[in-house]
Write a protein that holds these residues in place. Sequence first.
Motif, PDB file in Angstrom:
ATOM      1  N   PHE A  32     -29.672  76.240  72.501  1.00 12.67           N
ATOM      2  CA  PHE A  32     -30.130  75.489  73.673  1.00 12.67           C
ATOM      3  C   PHE A  32     -30.663  74.117  73.255  1.00 12.67           C
ATOM      4  N   VAL A  33     -31.363  74.073  72.118  1.00 15.34           N
ATOM      5  CA  VAL A  33     -31.845  72.782  71.614  1.00 15.34           C
ATOM      6  C   VAL A  33     -30.662  71.879  71.290  1.00 15.34           C
ATOM      7  N   MET A  34     -29.631  72.468  70.683  1.00 16.56           N
ATOM      8  CA  MET A  34     -28.443  71.708  70.312  1.00 16.56           C
ATOM      9  C   MET A  34     -27.804  71.021  71.518  1.00 16.56           C
ATOM     10  N   ARG A  35     -27.935  71.609  72.698  1.00 17.62           N
ATOM     11  CA  ARG A  35     -27.236  71.109  73.882  1.00 17.62           C
ATOM     12  C   ARG A  35     -28.095  70.183  74.733  1.00 17.62           C
ATOM     13  N   ARG A  36     -29.277  69.844  74.256  1.00 15.40           N
ATOM     14  CA  ARG A  36     -30.124  68.921  75.017  1.00 15.40           C
ATOM     15  C   ARG A  36     -29.510  67.517  75.013  1.00 15.40           C
ATOM     16  N   PRO A  37     -29.415  66.874  76.141  1.00 18.59           N
ATOM     17  CA  PRO A  37     -28.867  65.507  76.173  1.00 18.59           C
ATOM     18  C   PRO A  37     -29.845  64.525  75.548  1.00 18.59           C
ATOM     19  N   ARG A  61     -27.462  67.639  63.867  1.00 23.33           N
ATOM     20  CA  ARG A  61     -27.003  68.173  62.589  1.00 23.33           C
ATOM     21  C   ARG A  61     -28.101  68.983  61.903  1.00 23.33           C
ATOM     22  N   THR A  62     -29.347  68.537  62.030  1.00 22.47           N
ATOM     23  CA  THR A  62     -30.462  69.285  61.449  1.00 22.47           C
ATOM     24  C   THR A  62     -30.615  70.635  62.132  1.00 22.47           C
ATOM     25  N   VAL A  63     -30.521  70.640  63.455  1.00 20.76           N
ATOM     26  CA  VAL A  63     -30.603  71.908  64.190  1.00 20.76           C
ATOM     27  C   VAL A  63     -29.452  72.818  63.798  1.00 20.76           C
ATOM     28  N   ARG A  64     -28.276  72.248  63.615  1.00 22.15           N
ATOM     29  CA  ARG A  64     -27.107  73.039  63.217  1.00 22.15           C
ATOM     30  C   ARG A  64     -27.324  73.675  61.847  1.00 22.15           C
ATOM     31  N   ARG A  65     -27.869  72.906  60.913  1.00 22.41           N
ATOM     32  CA  ARG A  65     -28.130  73.476  59.582  1.00 22.41           C
ATOM     33  C   ARG A  65     -29.120  74.629  59.680  1.00 22.41           C
ATOM     34  N   MET A  66     -30.143  74.470  60.490  1.00 22.39           N
ATOM     35  CA  MET A  66     -31.130  75.529  60.662  1.00 22.39           C
ATOM     36  C   MET A  66     -30.489  76.775  61.283  1.00 22.39           C
ATOM     37  N   MET A  67     -29.654  76.566  62.284  1.00 19.70           N
ATOM     38  CA  MET A  67     -28.984  77.699  62.930  1.00 19.70           C
ATOM     39  C   MET A  67     -28.081  78.433  61.947  1.00 19.70           C
ATOM     40  N   ARG A  68     -27.392  77.679  61.113  1.00 16.13           N
ATOM     41  CA  ARG A  68     -26.520  78.312  60.127  1.00 16.13           C
ATOM     42  C   ARG A  68     -27.302  79.170  59.145  1.00 16.13           C
ATOM     43  N   MET A  69     -28.417  78.653  58.661  1.00 12.70           N
ATOM     44  CA  MET A  69     -29.216  79.414  57.707  1.00 12.70           C
ATOM     45  C   MET A  69     -29.806  80.666  58.360  1.00 12.70           C
ATOM     46  N   LEU A  70     -30.277  80.537  59.596  1.00  9.21           N
ATOM     47  CA  LEU A  70     -30.822  81.699  60.295  1.00  9.21           C
ATOM     48  C   LEU A  70     -29.737  82.736  60.563  1.00  9.21           C
ATOM     49  N   ASP A  71     -28.517  82.277  60.806  1.00 13.39           N
ATOM     50  CA  ASP A  71     -27.422  83.190  61.145  1.00 13.39           C
ATOM     51  C   ASP A  71     -27.027  84.075  59.966  1.00 13.39           C
ATOM     52  N   ALA A  88     -15.760  72.028  69.784  1.00 14.89           N
ATOM     53  CA  ALA A  88     -16.551  71.207  70.708  1.00 14.89           C
ATOM     54  C   ALA A  88     -17.854  70.773  70.052  1.00 14.89           C
ATOM     55  N   LEU A  89     -18.455  71.662  69.268  1.00 14.61           N
ATOM     56  CA  LEU A  89     -19.686  71.300  68.558  1.00 14.61           C
ATOM     57  C   LEU A  89     -19.401  70.216  67.530  1.00 14.61           C
ATOM     58  N   GLY A  90     -18.291  70.348  66.811  1.00 14.18           N
ATOM     59  CA  GLY A  90     -17.938  69.354  65.809  1.00 14.18           C
ATOM     60  C   GLY A  90     -17.766  67.967  66.416  1.00 14.18           C
TER      61      GLY A  90
END
Length: 223
Positions: free
Chosen positions: A21-26, A34-44, A177-179
């Motif tokens: 949800f944070v990733m999709r904030r306008p 990209r920072t949020v994405r890295r965090m999501m990847r590590m948590l995943d 789409a994320l990329g």
Amino acid sequence: AHILLLVYWLGTDVGVFYGSFVMRRPGLSIETRRTVRRMMRMLDLAPRVALILMIPVALGLAFSSRFAFNGDSRGAIGLALWILAAVAIAWAGLSVWSFRHVVAGTGDRPWIRAFVRFDWTARVAASLFFLGTGFAALAGADGLYVTDWLAWKAILFGVVIGVGLMIRIAARRYLPALGAVLDDGDGDGRLEALNRAIRGVYPPVLAVWTLVIAITVIAVVKP
């Protein structure tokens, strides 16, 4: 170990879910996304590894508690479970290793592609095993699960593994789409495309949570 794996599985998955949800904030900068994405990847990584390790831990706990596999060949089954534990540890380690290569952009190596195929095959086999043994136990097969509630846990866990694979399939539409947003920002309809794509990932994620909670309730209540 069984409880800790469950906690890490659900706890970190909630973090990944919230991060989406944070990733999709306008209005966020590309670097912030990209920072949020890295965090999501590590948590995943935690739910990926927790599911793998849950297989030998759950079976070993059921076996040692004499809730399952109480036939004449308990010695052979016990040895098989130790072998399964070793395979699962190696499987989990390779999952982390291959994940690191994917994040680093070197995920197209042949051994990583081979491992991805193994990972899919192993998860399908595990899903079919728990579904098959669970339904067989409910049908009256001897030497599997002593109680019906444990058979239902096995069935639901088999469904969880299958739904987890559905999440990966849904993510294939979400990742491009994320990329695009991470590379070029959220303008020109890119953020709207990301929102549409990620909505397809939420239903199976919520289904996994529901199933895991149901499994936990069954384990506590033992109906």
